[in-house]
Write an enzyme that holds these catalytic residues in place. Structure first.
Site, PDB file in Angstrom:
ATOM      1  N   LYS A  76     -28.783 107.392  70.236  1.00 36.90           N
ATOM      2  CA  LYS A  76     -29.608 107.684  71.412  1.00 36.90           C
ATOM      3  C   LYS A  76     -29.133 109.009  71.996  1.00 36.90           C
ATOM      4  O   LYS A  76     -27.922 109.268  72.049  1.00 36.90           O
ATOM      5  CB  LYS A  76     -29.442 106.534  72.424  1.00 36.90           C
ATOM      6  CG  LYS A  76     -30.300 106.662  73.667  1.00 36.90           C
ATOM      7  CD  LYS A  76     -30.123 105.437  74.574  1.00 36.90           C
ATOM      8  CE  LYS A  76     -31.024 105.492  75.807  1.00 36.90           C
ATOM      9  NZ  LYS A  76     -30.872 104.303  76.680  1.00 36.90           N
ATOM     10  N   SER A 151     -35.209 101.958  77.962  1.00 37.22           N
ATOM     11  CA  SER A 151     -35.228 103.380  77.699  1.00 37.22           C
ATOM     12  C   SER A 151     -34.814 103.753  76.275  1.00 37.22           C
ATOM     13  O   SER A 151     -35.060 104.873  75.862  1.00 37.22           O
ATOM     14  CB  SER A 151     -34.310 104.094  78.694  1.00 37.22           C
ATOM     15  OG  SER A 151     -32.963 103.684  78.494  1.00 37.22           O
ATOM     16  N   SER A 175     -32.270  98.171  78.768  1.00 35.79           N
ATOM     17  CA  SER A 175     -32.733  99.220  77.857  1.00 35.79           C
ATOM     18  C   SER A 175     -32.355  99.091  76.386  1.00 35.79           C
ATOM     19  O   SER A 175     -32.845  99.855  75.568  1.00 35.79           O
ATOM     20  CB  SER A 175     -32.251 100.581  78.355  1.00 35.79           C
ATOM     21  OG  SER A 175     -33.113 101.022  79.359  1.00 35.79           O
TER      22      SER A 175
END
Ligand code: GLN
Length: 484
Positions: A76, A151, A175
């Site tokens: 990420k 997210s 997330s």
């Protein structure tokens, strides 16, 4: 090869059925072919990946390979990566190249994993749909008109679409788990403090936690084993040994007490998701688990408490992006104040600004007691609820998200409806507990997430329950038809 799990790839690599260089080349090709549609990567580090793959091949040849050696993964874009762009999904950090690796990144690299690149995400990890990214929305491989969740939506879509074997994510309020649920993969948010936050760009420091996103619980165990551990550079990192997650995968779950939260199974839950969760509970019973009802009477306060605590902490954490030290700087500032104002106005997107304003308000002198302090008290009540629940059960099981993937744009103008995506996940972060999402049977062809919540540092048990369920079912083996 791209359909194989880490555990399967690791055997293929060691048996010489494929080299890491071949596997990495194949995955990079898949990223090129499919990511024009999905937008799950913001940076692809092709040369670095191939260099790491060659090094992995040497290690394998020398008989010095571990289970992650040569496995292509993605990070990420919230994790700092040495000499590689790290944007956190924001214009504020456009073009920022990190001078160091986050601890989690360094740990996985030491374990031999190959980094294919960095994945798209909601700006500064604020969102539940991956639509707040400066780099545009990510699409869900199961239906490209829907969102992958957020997210960590880029990581989720990339793992679901088989563009990488696994990815890292972060979870402040859901997330890792919510995007895992919406894309049909396995995601684990460890106990707060289990993985180091060093080099992970801070959103809400008392809630943020890194974890693996994979296609099986066994793979999550393999990843977590490498990611977890004490780090003296993170003062909130837990100073306790890492359990043997992989070794713990063999235990039958007969007699395990599964807590069903009565507040989570009623109003607000989509009927198809509810039916799917019930089917998973039936399977757990068939495997010998005992179901017990538990109550989290204050869980209903978790979303409001979170939306005071998280914005408050973010308003403080994001103060560092002032246009002076790094990140976006406006052109031709009149004076210092103009530099701050315009750099931040231009660098941050709407959701981030909304959070900074809410947080600044909640922390201001006249309101601190009414909001921040009150929210911290609610947080304690929620932790106490869980303590009582875990006296009666070993693992809590229920839905991860209230529905399946929604359409792009559907909730973009309705922040409250977006915030409610995390209604079942947020309490876990407020209490600091480990939580996991694994696939339950699909509903109308779209993935459904089953959430498993454990007691503090009980990741080994969570992973084992998930693994036993995955040994007995094939829900986690379903793949989005256009990406197999
Ligand atoms: N969706 C929640 C939010 O927008 C949680 C995000 C997260 O876990 N990073 O804050």
């Amino acid at each position: 090869m791209h359909n194989k799990t880490i555990a399967e790839l690791s055997i293929a690599l060691r048996d010489g059925q494929v080299s890491s260089t071949e596997l990495t080349t194949q995955m990079l090709q898949r990223v090129k072919t499919h990511d024009a549609t999905l937008n799950s990567f913001v940076t692809v580090t092709e040369d670095l990946a191939l260099a790491q793959a060659r090094a992995a091949d040497e290690r394998i040849a020398a008989g010095a390979a571990g289970p992650l050696t040569g496995i292509p993964i993605a990070h990420k874009d919230i994790f700092c990566t040495l000499d590689v762009r790290t944007s956190c999904g924001s214009r504020m950090l456009e073009g920022f190249v990190s001078p160091y690796d986050a601890t989690v990144v360094a740990n996985l690299q030491r374990a031999g994993a190959v980094m294919l690149g960095k994945t798209n995400m909601d700006e500064f990890a604020m969102g539940s749909s991956n639509e707040t990214s400066y780099y545009g929305p990510v699409r869900n491989p199961w239906d490209t008109e829907t969102v992958p969740g957020g997210s960590s939506g880029g990581s989720a879509a990339a793992v679901a679409a088989r563009l990488c074997a696994a990815a890292t994510g972060t979870d402040t309020g859901g997330s890792i788990r919510q995007p895992a649920a919406l894309t049909g993969i396995t995601g684990l948010k460890p106990t707060y403090g289990r993985c180091s936050r060093w080099g992970m760009i801070a959103f809400a420091s008392s809630l943020d936690q890194a974890g693996p996103m994979t296609r099986s619980a066994e793979d999550a165990a393999l990843m977590l084993a490498a990611m977890a551990g004490f780090d003296e550079r993170d003062s909130t990192s837990a100073q306790r040994p890492v359990d043997d997650y992989v070794g713990a995968l063999g235990s039958p779950i007969k007699g395990v007490r599964i807590g069903i939260v009565k507040e989570f199974m009623g109003e607000g839950l989509d009927a198809g998701v509810g039916a799917s969760v019930s089917a998973a509970l039936d399977e757990l019973t068939r495997l010998g688990a005992e179901l017990v009802e538990v109550s989290l009477p204050n869980a209903g306060l978790s979303v409001p408490a979170y939306y005071v605590v998280a914005p408050a902490e973010c308003s403080s954490n994001l103060a560092r992006f002032d246009g002076v030290r790094y990140g976006h700087r406006c052109t031709d500032p009149k004076d210092l104040e103009d530099l701050y104002k315009r750099s931040r106005s231009e660098g941050f997107g709407a959701e981030v600004k909304r959070r900074i304003m809410i947080g600044t308000y909640a922390l201001s002198a006249g309101y601190y007691d009414a909001y921040y302090l009150k929210a911290q008290k609610v947080r304690q009540l929620i932790a106490d609820d869980f303590r009582r629940a875990f006296a009666a059960c070993d693992v809590i099981v229920g839905p991860t998200a209230p529905g399946t993937a929604f359409r792009l744009g559907e909730k973009a103008d309705d922040p409250v409806s977006m915030y409610l995506q995390d209604i079942y996940t947020i309490a876990v972060n407020l209490a600091g507990l480990p939580g996991m999402s694994i696939p339950a049977p699909a509903s109308d062809g779209m993935p459904v997430g089953l959430q498993l919540i454990g007691n503090y540092f009980d990741e080994a048990r969570l992973l084992n329950v998930a693994h036993q369920l995955q040994l007995a079912t094939d829900w986690h083996r379903q793949a989005p038809a256009d990406f197999v």
